[in-house]
Enzyme design. Structure first.
Site, PDB file in Angstrom:
ATOM      1  CB  THR A 136      -0.892  -0.010   1.273  1.00  0.00           C
ATOM      2  OG1 THR A 136      -1.405   1.295   1.507  1.00  0.00           O
ATOM      3  CG2 THR A 136      -0.098  -0.394   2.516  1.00  0.00           C
ATOM      4  CG  ASP A 137      -1.132   5.000  -0.885  1.00  0.00           C
ATOM      5  OD1 ASP A 137      -1.664   4.333   0.033  1.00  0.00           O
ATOM      6  OD2 ASP A 137      -1.737   5.897  -1.494  1.00  0.00           O
ATOM      7  CD  GLU A 138      -3.363   3.377   4.264  1.00  0.00           C
ATOM      8  OE1 GLU A 138      -3.294   3.383   5.501  1.00  0.00           O
ATOM      9  OE2 GLU A 138      -4.418   3.143   3.639  1.00  0.00           O
ATOM     10  CE1 TYR A 162      -3.058  -2.632   5.819  1.00  0.00           C
ATOM     11  CE2 TYR A 162      -3.149  -0.276   5.349  1.00  0.00           C
ATOM     12  CZ  TYR A 162      -3.145  -1.592   4.911  1.00  0.00           C
ATOM     13  OH  TYR A 162      -3.215  -1.867   3.561  1.00  0.00           O
ATOM     14  CE  LYS A 166       0.270  -4.636   2.969  1.00  0.00           C
ATOM     15  NZ  LYS A 166      -0.141  -5.943   2.394  1.00  0.00           N
TER      16      LYS A 166
HETATM   17  P1  NAD Z   1      -9.519  -7.317   2.640  1.00  0.00           P
HETATM   18  O1  NAD Z   1      -9.441  -7.028   4.115  1.00  0.00           O
HETATM   19  O2  NAD Z   1     -10.774  -7.040   1.902  1.00  0.00           O
HETATM   20  O3  NAD Z   1      -9.157  -8.861   2.382  1.00  0.00           O
HETATM   21  C1  NAD Z   1      -8.125  -9.524   3.035  1.00  0.00           C
HETATM   22  C2  NAD Z   1      -8.286 -11.020   2.793  1.00  0.00           C
HETATM   23  O4  NAD Z   1      -7.188 -11.685   3.448  1.00  0.00           O
HETATM   24  C3  NAD Z   1      -9.567 -11.600   3.389  1.00  0.00           C
HETATM   25  O5  NAD Z   1     -10.183 -12.469   2.450  1.00  0.00           O
HETATM   26  C4  NAD Z   1      -9.093 -12.375   4.615  1.00  0.00           C
HETATM   27  O6  NAD Z   1      -9.906 -13.496   4.925  1.00  0.00           O
HETATM   28  C5  NAD Z   1      -7.703 -12.793   4.183  1.00  0.00           C
HETATM   29  N1  NAD Z   1      -6.812 -13.047   5.321  1.00  0.00           N
HETATM   30  C6  NAD Z   1      -6.615 -12.237   6.402  1.00  0.00           C
HETATM   31  N2  NAD Z   1      -5.749 -12.819   7.258  1.00  0.00           N
HETATM   32  C7  NAD Z   1      -5.385 -14.007   6.691  1.00  0.00           C
HETATM   33  C8  NAD Z   1      -4.493 -15.052   7.098  1.00  0.00           C
HETATM   34  N3  NAD Z   1      -3.821 -14.997   8.252  1.00  0.00           N
HETATM   35  N4  NAD Z   1      -4.343 -16.116   6.270  1.00  0.00           N
HETATM   36  C9  NAD Z   1      -5.023 -16.192   5.078  1.00  0.00           C
HETATM   37  N5  NAD Z   1      -5.883 -15.244   4.677  1.00  0.00           N
HETATM   38  C10 NAD Z   1      -6.057 -14.157   5.475  1.00  0.00           C
HETATM   39  O7  NAD Z   1      -8.277  -6.530   2.017  1.00  0.00           O
HETATM   40  P2  NAD Z   1      -8.152  -5.755   0.624  1.00  0.00           P
HETATM   41  O8  NAD Z   1      -8.659  -4.383   0.802  1.00  0.00           O
HETATM   42  O9  NAD Z   1      -8.677  -6.612  -0.459  1.00  0.00           O
HETATM   43  O10 NAD Z   1      -6.558  -5.662   0.504  1.00  0.00           O
HETATM   44  C11 NAD Z   1      -5.819  -6.741  -0.068  1.00  0.00           C
HETATM   45  C12 NAD Z   1      -4.349  -6.392  -0.048  1.00  0.00           C
HETATM   46  O11 NAD Z   1      -4.130  -5.198  -0.783  1.00  0.00           O
HETATM   47  C13 NAD Z   1      -3.796  -6.145   1.356  1.00  0.00           C
HETATM   48  O12 NAD Z   1      -2.499  -6.693   1.416  1.00  0.00           O
HETATM   49  C14 NAD Z   1      -3.752  -4.634   1.464  1.00  0.00           C
HETATM   50  O13 NAD Z   1      -2.722  -4.212   2.337  1.00  0.00           O
HETATM   51  C15 NAD Z   1      -3.460  -4.242   0.034  1.00  0.00           C
HETATM   52  N6  NAD Z   1      -3.960  -2.907  -0.383  1.00  0.00           N
HETATM   53  C16 NAD Z   1      -5.258  -2.566  -0.159  1.00  0.00           C
HETATM   54  C17 NAD Z   1      -5.714  -1.320  -0.598  1.00  0.00           C
HETATM   55  C18 NAD Z   1      -7.162  -0.914  -0.413  1.00  0.00           C
HETATM   56  O14 NAD Z   1      -7.508   0.234  -0.709  1.00  0.00           O
HETATM   57  N7  NAD Z   1      -8.049  -1.782   0.024  1.00  0.00           N
HETATM   58  C19 NAD Z   1      -4.845  -0.440  -1.245  1.00  0.00           C
HETATM   59  C20 NAD Z   1      -3.513  -0.834  -1.464  1.00  0.00           C
HETATM   60  C21 NAD Z   1      -3.088  -2.087  -1.025  1.00  0.00           C
HETATM   61  P1  TYD Z   2     -10.639   4.073   4.721  1.00  0.00           P
HETATM   62  O1  TYD Z   2     -11.635   3.663   3.694  1.00  0.00           O
HETATM   63  O2  TYD Z   2     -10.699   3.439   6.084  1.00  0.00           O
HETATM   64  O3  TYD Z   2      -9.197   3.875   4.059  1.00  0.00           O
HETATM   65  P2  TYD Z   2      -7.734   4.357   4.595  1.00  0.00           P
HETATM   66  O4  TYD Z   2      -7.818   4.697   6.027  1.00  0.00           O
HETATM   67  O5  TYD Z   2      -6.904   3.139   4.359  1.00  0.00           O
HETATM   68  O6  TYD Z   2      -7.352   5.518   3.717  1.00  0.00           O
HETATM   69  O7  TYD Z   2     -10.748   5.647   4.919  1.00  0.00           O
HETATM   70  C1  TYD Z   2     -10.618   6.545   3.840  1.00  0.00           C
HETATM   71  C2  TYD Z   2     -10.659   7.943   4.406  1.00  0.00           C
HETATM   72  O8  TYD Z   2     -11.972   8.194   4.951  1.00  0.00           O
HETATM   73  C3  TYD Z   2      -9.684   8.162   5.563  1.00  0.00           C
HETATM   74  O9  TYD Z   2      -9.158   9.491   5.482  1.00  0.00           O
HETATM   75  C4  TYD Z   2     -10.543   8.014   6.797  1.00  0.00           C
HETATM   76  C5  TYD Z   2     -11.907   8.521   6.344  1.00  0.00           C
HETATM   77  N1  TYD Z   2     -13.071   7.883   6.987  1.00  0.00           N
HETATM   78  C6  TYD Z   2     -14.051   8.674   7.596  1.00  0.00           C
HETATM   79  O10 TYD Z   2     -13.972   9.918   7.605  1.00  0.00           O
HETATM   80  N2  TYD Z   2     -15.110   8.054   8.186  1.00  0.00           N
HETATM   81  C7  TYD Z   2     -15.235   6.692   8.221  1.00  0.00           C
HETATM   82  O11 TYD Z   2     -16.224   6.162   8.792  1.00  0.00           O
HETATM   83  C8  TYD Z   2     -14.227   5.890   7.583  1.00  0.00           C
HETATM   84  C9  TYD Z   2     -14.326   4.384   7.577  1.00  0.00           C
HETATM   85  C10 TYD Z   2     -13.163   6.540   6.974  1.00  0.00           C
END
Ligand code: NAD
Ligand code: TYD
Length: 356
Positions: A136-138, A162, A166
């Site tokens: 992630t970019d975070e 988090y 990562k």
């Molecule tokens: P998500 O929380 O929707 O899904 C995570 C999945 O991992 C779930 O299906 C969960 O059951 C599985 N999981 C969790 N712990 C596990 C374990 N110990 N063993 C096996 N499976 C396990 O997450 P997401 O939003 O789809 O993100 C997926 C990946 O992409 C993550 O690595 C996250 O850091 C990265 N990412 C997410 C975003 C975003 O905006 N959502 C952006 C950039 C990168």
């Molecule tokens: P989120 O979807 O949790 O992603 P991330 O924290 O990984 O960026 O949140 C996106 C943005 O929205 C973040 O700045 C936090 C804000 N946010 C709220 O203001 N209210 C909420 O209930 C949630 C879940 C997020």
């Protein structure tokens, strides 16, 4: 590279399910093995449309289980790993950092070590293999409101449990390349949105709340900025990078699409109201400013020019178009949302495999 058996971890989650679907449909000659523990974020209903395909296998397992990972890799003769499994929600990490360290750090390490032991046991060793870690970019920390962008050279400065977990996993992946010669690749993507996202994250949570006329808890003043990418564009980038990316490289993924939270909230309200035939402005009063998130990163913004230049990837959708598509999907799939919010989805796996 001609991969035959690919493990995709976290394939029952939000982004993972889009990656699994893309690979299963696009590469019938590959065997796609979805390894997922099915935590609260894992939902096999996300993959209903492909679960019967002959090139797909689901394995319920914890990535922290080194023995299980190693024997699965040996059994399936795995030559590619796309690693998405993680705990992914910042607010949860603030309450429970241990779970994040366990899965994101130790889980990634267990998967790396299993791949190392298996691949090093083969005569060709790492030849034709790939370990692709999705990050992630975070991990880069927070930007000021000054137009600067995260590049692949930006130093790691995570602020939340988090992003710290990562970041640590990214370091382990690079260390396995530098120490053992494992053919790794890391990508850092901006915030994703689209169908099948768990409704704890901003966009699906707020769409569902607007529909049910529930308050919209905006953290702080709603001025934090995120850079949003449609999830299918991320999945397409993962496909391109898995096949054409250079070993040991890092690629940033993002669509140059920065939005203030409050502007997204207003866009969501007007889109949901329009699609439900409600009068303009009917739900503006749902906006509720609440106490800010602890350590809330001000701004994320990705410079993805390296990926665009070197591998020719481009985002396919404008944000307004993507939001329209996303809102329509959640409104049309109320049953999916109800199953998730009621917890029923967690019984899907047990029901599906009952008696087998
Ligand atoms: P998500 O929380 O929707 O899904 C995570 C999945 O991992 C779930 O299906 C969960 O059951 C599985 N999981 C969790 N712990 C596990 C374990 N110990 N063993 C096996 N499976 C396990 O997450 P997401 O939003 O789809 O993100 C997926 C990946 O992409 C993550 O690595 C996250 O850091 C990265 N990412 C997410 C975003 C975003 O905006 N959502 C952006 C950039 C990168
Ligand atoms: P989120 O979807 O949790 O992603 P991330 O924290 O990984 O960026 O949140 C996106 C943005 O929205 C973040 O700045 C936090 C804000 N946010 C709220 O203001 N209210 C909420 O209930 C949630 C879940 C997020």
């Amino acid at each position: 590279m001609n991969h035959k058996a690919i493990i995709i971890t976290g394939g029952a989650g939000f982004i993972g399910s889009h990656v699994v679907r893309l690979f299963v449909n696009k590469y019938p000659e590959y065997k796609i093995i979805n390894v997922d523990k099915l935590t609260y974020a894992g939902n096999l209903a996300n993959l209903k449309d492909i679960e019967q395909k002959p090139n797909y296998r689901f394995v319920k397992a914890d990535i922290c289980d080194f023995e299980a990972m190693l024997s699965l890799m040996q059994e399936e003769k795995v030559d590619g790993i796309i690693h998405l499994a993680a705990e992914s929600h910042v607010d949860r990490s603030i309450k429970d950092p241990f779970t994040f360290a366990r899965t994101n750090v130790m889980g990634t390490l267990s998967l790396l070590q299993a791949a190392k032991v298996y691949w090093e046991s083969l005569p060709e060793k790492y030849e034709g293999k790939r370990f692709y870690h999705i990050s992630t970019d975070e991990v880069y920390g927070a930007l000021k409101m000054d137009g600067s962008l995260f590049t692949e050279e930006t130093k790691y400065q995570p602020h939340s449990p988090y992003s710290a977990a990562k970041a640590s996993s990214d370091h382990f992946v690079r260390a396995f390349h530098d120490t053992y010669g494992m053919p790794t690749i890391v990508t850092n993507c901006s915030n994703n949105y689209g169908p099948y996202q768990f409704p704890e994250k901003l966009i699906p949570l707020f769409i569902n709340n607007i529909r049910h006329r529930k308050p919209l808890p905006v953290y702080g003043k709603g001025e934090n900025v995120r850079d949003w990418l449609f999830v299918e564009d991320h999945a397409r980038a993962i496909d391109i990078i898995f096949h054409k990316g250079k070993t040991a490289e890092t690629y940033n993924i993002g669509g140059f699409n920065e939005w203030k939270n409050i502007d997204i909230v207003k866009l969501l309200i007007s889109t949901v109201d329009r699609l439900l035939g409600r009068p303009e402005g009917a739900d503006d009063d749902l906006i509720t400013y609440v106490t800010d998130r602890a350590g809330h990163d001000l701004r994320y913004a990705i410079d993805s020019r390296k990926l665009q230049r070197e591998l020719g990837w481009e985002p396919s959708l404008q944000f307004e178009e993507g939001i329209e598509k996303t809102v329509r999907w959640y409104l049309d799939n109320q049953e999916w949302m109800d199953n998730v919010t009621s917890g029923d989805y967690q019984r899907y796996y047990e029901d599906m495999y009952k008696g087998r």
